[in-house]
Design a protein around this motif. Structure first.
Motif, short mmCIF file in Angstrom:
data_model
loop_
_atom_site.label_atom_id
_atom_site.label_comp_id
_atom_site.label_asym_id
_atom_site.label_seq_id
_atom_site.Cartn_x
_atom_site.Cartn_y
_atom_site.Cartn_z
N ALA A 429 0.73 -1.30 -0.03
CA ALA A 429 0.05 -0.08 -0.08
C ALA A 429 0.90 1.36 -0.12
N GLY A 430 1.99 1.22 0.44
CA GLY A 430 2.97 2.08 0.48
C GLY A 430 3.15 3.07 -0.83
N LEU A 431 3.27 2.27 -2.03
CA LEU A 431 3.61 2.80 -3.25
C LEU A 431 2.38 3.36 -4.10
N GLY A 432 1.17 3.56 -2.96
CA GLY A 432 0.12 4.24 -3.43
C GLY A 432 -0.68 3.52 -4.62
N THR A 433 -2.05 4.12 -4.75
CA THR A 433 -2.94 3.55 -5.77
C THR A 433 -3.46 4.51 -6.83
N PRO A 434 -2.64 5.23 -7.49
CA PRO A 434 -3.06 6.03 -8.51
C PRO A 434 -4.06 5.68 -9.60
N VAL A 435 -3.70 4.46 -10.38
CA VAL A 435 -4.68 3.80 -11.17
C VAL A 435 -4.76 2.36 -10.59
N VAL A 436 -6.18 2.00 -10.52
CA VAL A 436 -6.47 0.60 -10.43
C VAL A 436 -7.22 0.09 -11.33
N LEU A 437 -6.72 -0.95 -12.34
CA LEU A 437 -7.49 -1.32 -13.39
C LEU A 437 -8.10 -2.78 -12.86
N ARG A 438 -9.70 -2.90 -12.88
CA ARG A 438 -10.13 -4.08 -12.59
C ARG A 438 -10.54 -5.03 -13.87
N LEU A 439 -10.01 -6.29 -13.73
CA LEU A 439 -10.39 -7.20 -14.89
C LEU A 439 -11.79 -7.81 -14.86
N SER A 440 -12.63 -7.22 -15.49
CA SER A 440 -14.17 -7.68 -15.35
C SER A 440 -14.21 -8.98 -16.24
N PRO A 441 -15.30 -9.79 -15.89
CA PRO A 441 -15.55 -10.77 -16.93
C PRO A 441 -15.57 -10.63 -18.32
N LEU A 442 -15.26 -11.54 -19.19
CA LEU A 442 -15.46 -11.11 -20.63
C LEU A 442 -16.99 -10.96 -21.11
N THR A 443 -17.11 -10.08 -22.03
CA THR A 443 -18.43 -9.93 -22.35
C THR A 443 -18.71 -10.85 -23.55
N ALA A 444 -20.10 -11.15 -24.03
CA ALA A 444 -20.44 -11.90 -25.21
C ALA A 444 -19.81 -11.47 -26.40
N ASP A 445 -19.67 -10.14 -26.73
CA ASP A 445 -18.93 -9.55 -27.85
C ASP A 445 -17.48 -9.83 -27.69
N GLU A 446 -16.74 -9.93 -26.50
CA GLU A 446 -15.28 -10.07 -26.63
C GLU A 446 -15.10 -11.59 -26.90
N LEU A 447 -16.25 -12.82 -26.50
CA LEU A 447 -16.21 -13.98 -26.50
C LEU A 447 -16.41 -14.42 -27.87
N GLU A 448 -17.16 -13.57 -28.97
CA GLU A 448 -17.58 -13.82 -30.24
C GLU A 448 -16.75 -14.43 -31.16
N PRO A 449 -15.54 -13.91 -31.09
CA PRO A 449 -14.39 -14.76 -31.83
C PRO A 449 -14.09 -16.22 -31.77
N LEU A 450 -14.73 -16.66 -30.74
CA LEU A 450 -14.41 -18.06 -30.45
C LEU A 450 -15.53 -19.02 -30.95
N GLY A 451 -16.89 -18.20 -31.54
CA GLY A 451 -17.75 -18.91 -32.33
C GLY A 451 -18.54 -19.71 -31.64
N ASP A 452 -18.80 -19.57 -30.24
CA ASP A 452 -19.64 -20.36 -29.22
C ASP A 452 -20.65 -19.67 -28.53
N PRO A 453 -21.66 -19.46 -29.00
CA PRO A 453 -22.64 -18.53 -28.52
C PRO A 453 -23.12 -18.81 -27.04
N GLY A 454 -22.99 -20.04 -26.54
CA GLY A 454 -23.28 -20.45 -25.38
C GLY A 454 -22.18 -20.33 -24.35
N LEU A 455 -21.01 -19.86 -24.73
CA LEU A 455 -19.51 -19.56 -23.92
C LEU A 455 -19.70 -18.75 -22.77
N ARG A 456 -20.54 -17.58 -22.70
CA ARG A 456 -20.77 -16.53 -21.88
C ARG A 456 -21.50 -17.10 -20.51
N GLU A 457 -22.73 -18.05 -21.05
CA GLU A 457 -23.43 -18.43 -19.79
C GLU A 457 -22.75 -19.81 -19.27
N LEU A 458 -22.01 -20.27 -19.95
CA LEU A 458 -21.25 -21.48 -19.49
C LEU A 458 -20.25 -21.06 -18.51
#
Length: 576
Positions: A429-458
């Motif tokens: 914590a002593g280095l400070g937190t000027p920028v914190v990037l949270r990696l959220s779950p991948l969206t259906a659009d981001e998973l679309e290149p894999l060609g599996d429509p059910g992947l987001r729900e799975l």
């Protein structure tokens, strides 16, 4: 010494006559109290600190009284004829202490060997010490509580010690006993399947035994593990060993017996473009590559969110300018292993790497060593020092990072760990937190290149589950369960109960969950908030919540009996 306690592997206690005492019959909480004191042996644990480790946020009303009860149980069962003069759990300064002068402890013996190894002068034989370390460290401690916050660092400490001993002994055995060298290297791989030095030792031993095909199989296993779990390729050094093995096999191939007329060349197929392994995170990568990126960036996301893969992807976008180290095993003699990895990635001067290797584990780097290391980051363009699993960096490592950040204008620190709350009160914590990037779950659009429509729900968009979604059900289920356990280990026990009930019955409201778990609605809502934040539950219509990933739901449901499911359905019907 009479009594001896063993926590490496299953808990066992043996008295001076060699008789095994009924430690396994102690109540669960009593075993935890004993384990925490053993993990922190020879240090006084206040009752508050001890209770926090044992119960977490679910403290009993009178935790001091509860601890006194369990310590009394331990003493009666393990030292029935003892007295304050010889009890190995000593009451001192309002707390308790595991006194290793009154009872032997295998974990204390291991730590003593590691200190002895650190203190050996150059030239003194080290292999006998490594043999003793390995004899103790073959089994990890506290298998009953593998995910407990107090147990994790100790399990990592023992694992690192075992792997280091295995690799040193494998290297020593190579010339005279290559089969033993291979066995030791394979054991190191089983303990840490992501450490390339284990595969390198195994490949080298297989080649020495005249088994090139085995060496290639070992490389392929390494490639598959790193690709599927971390999204990275084997190092150039390991790939070079593979090329050498292939070259040696081609030299041995016999020439053709006769020259024949060439056949017409077959049509050349169009090149196959491999599918993108890394998905999404476009905005985050762009931010990291901007000319004015902040000096310190924190990358956070719960287990399985792809932090390690993100760092590797950053390296692909900025080749030669990203050094990555893992602070997970950075304990004891390996305190600066992460920094050595960073310098190796960045092709640092050999003397800079040697400065890290010469460093003593319990002392910070001196000014001369830091200035030598800083030359690696003296470049006109931005250069990145990335530390994965950074939350447990000690105060000396954080001070060294702060010094480098101040003195190297082009340097950018990238620190990856699970949650911002994890570093509260920690040196990082002593280095400070000027920028914190949270990696959220991948969206259906981001998973679309894999060609599996059910992947987001799975998968719920969890990258680690996306990587294994279409692998055998046993593999995907095991990964899903591990992610669920890791993401809930910091939560109260009620959170896991909510996860189980929703796995058994489907989407439920807060009032229904309160009736089924027997907890107040306010506590249920707090657990639900934590599970939604961890991306294990999703919010549905009418205030109901359900599992975000079918894989996680199925993995959790597989541990619930049909009788329990039937009982829960009846309870739900009665509450409706």
């Amino acid at each position: 010494m009479g009594l001896r306690v063993s926590v490496l592997g299953q808990l066992t206690v043996v008295d001076g006559a060699g008789e095994v005492l009924p430690a396994g019959e102690l109540p669960r909480r009593a075993r935890q109290v004993l384990a925490v004191l053993a993990a922190r042996h020879d240090r006084i644990q206040s009752k508050d600190a001890l209770a926090d480790a044992v119960w977490g946020e679910d403290l009993p009303g009178n935790h001091a009284g509860a601890l006194e009860h369990y310590v009394s149980v331990i003493r009666r069962r393990l030292q029935p004829h003892g007295s304050p003069a010889n009890w190995f759990i000593v009451t001192r300064s309002g707390g308790y202490l595991f006194d290793t002068s009154r009872a032997g402890l295998d974990l204390a013996d291991l730590r003593q060997l590691l200190r002895r190894l650190d203190s050996l002068p150059p030239g003194d034989p080290r292999l006998p010490v490594h043999e003793q370390i390995l004899k103790l460290a073959r089994e990890l401690p506290f298998p009953e509580d593998p995910y407990a916050e107090w147990a994790g660092p100790v399990r990592s400490e023992v694992s690192v010690a075992a792997v280091n001993a295995l690799l040193k002994l494998a290297d020593a055995a190579l010339a005279e006993d290559a089969p033993r060298s291979l066995r030791l290297a394979q054991e190191a791989i089983e303990l840490n399947p992501f450490l390339e030095s284990g595969y390198q030792a195994a490949m080298t031993a297989a080649v020495a035994m005249g088994r090139p095909d085995d060496a290639l199989r070992i490389f392929e296993r390494c490639r598959q593990v790193l690709d599927s779990e971390l999204g990275v390729a084997p190092s150039a050094e390991l790939a070079q060993i593979k090329r050498a093995v292939l070259a040696s096999r081609s030299v041995e191939a016999p020439p053709p017996a006769a020259v024949v007329a060439p056949l017409p060349a077959p049509p050349v197929p169009a090149p196959v473009v491999p599918s993108e392994r890394f998905l999404g995170r476009v905005a985050e990568i762009r931010l990291m590559l901007e000319p004015e990126t902040p000096a310190v960036v924190h990358i956070v996301g719960p287990s399985g969110s792809g932090k390690t893969a993100f760092l590797a992807e950053l390296g692909r976008h900025a080749p030669g300018r990203v050094g990555i180290g893992d602070a997970g095993p950075a304990v004891g003699v390996l305190r600066l292993a992460w920094l050595r990895s960073v310098l190796t990635d960045l092709d640092a001067k050999p003397e800079a790497v040697e400065a890290v290797e010469r460093a003593l584990p319990d002392q910070p780097l001196d000014q001369a060593a830091l200035e030598l290391i800083a030359t690696t980051f003296d470049r006109p363009e931005q250069i990145y020092l990335a530390v994965d699993d950074a939350r447990d960096l000690d105060a000396a490592s954080v001070a060294e990072l702060a010094w480098l950040s101040r003195h190297c204008p082009a340097l950018r620190l990238v620190l990856a760990y699970d949650y911002p709350s994890q570093i509260t009160g920690r040196p990082l914590a002593g280095l400070g937190t000027p920028v914190v990037l949270r990696l959220s779950p991948l969206t259906a659009d981001e998973l679309e290149p894999l060609g599996d429509p059910g992947l987001r729900e799975l998968t719920g968009g969890i990258p680690a589950l996306v990587a294994v979604a279409r692998r055998p059900h046993e593999v995907a289920g095991a990964v899903a369960m591990q992610i669920a356990r890791r993401r809930t280990e910091w939560m109260p026990a009620l959170a896991w109960e909510v996860l189980r009930v929703t796995a058994a019955l489907g989407d439920l409201g807060a009032a229904e969950l309160a009736a089924l778990t027997g907890h107040p609605v306010t506590e249920v809502l707090s657990a639900v908030d934590a599970l939604v934040h961890a991306c294990l539950l999703r919010e549905g219509p009418n205030g109901q919540v359900g599992h975000a990933s079918t894989l996680v739901r199925e993995a959790v449901a597989a541990q619930i009996s049909a009788a329990t499911c039937l009982y829960l359905r009846k309870q739900l019907a009665a509450a409706s």
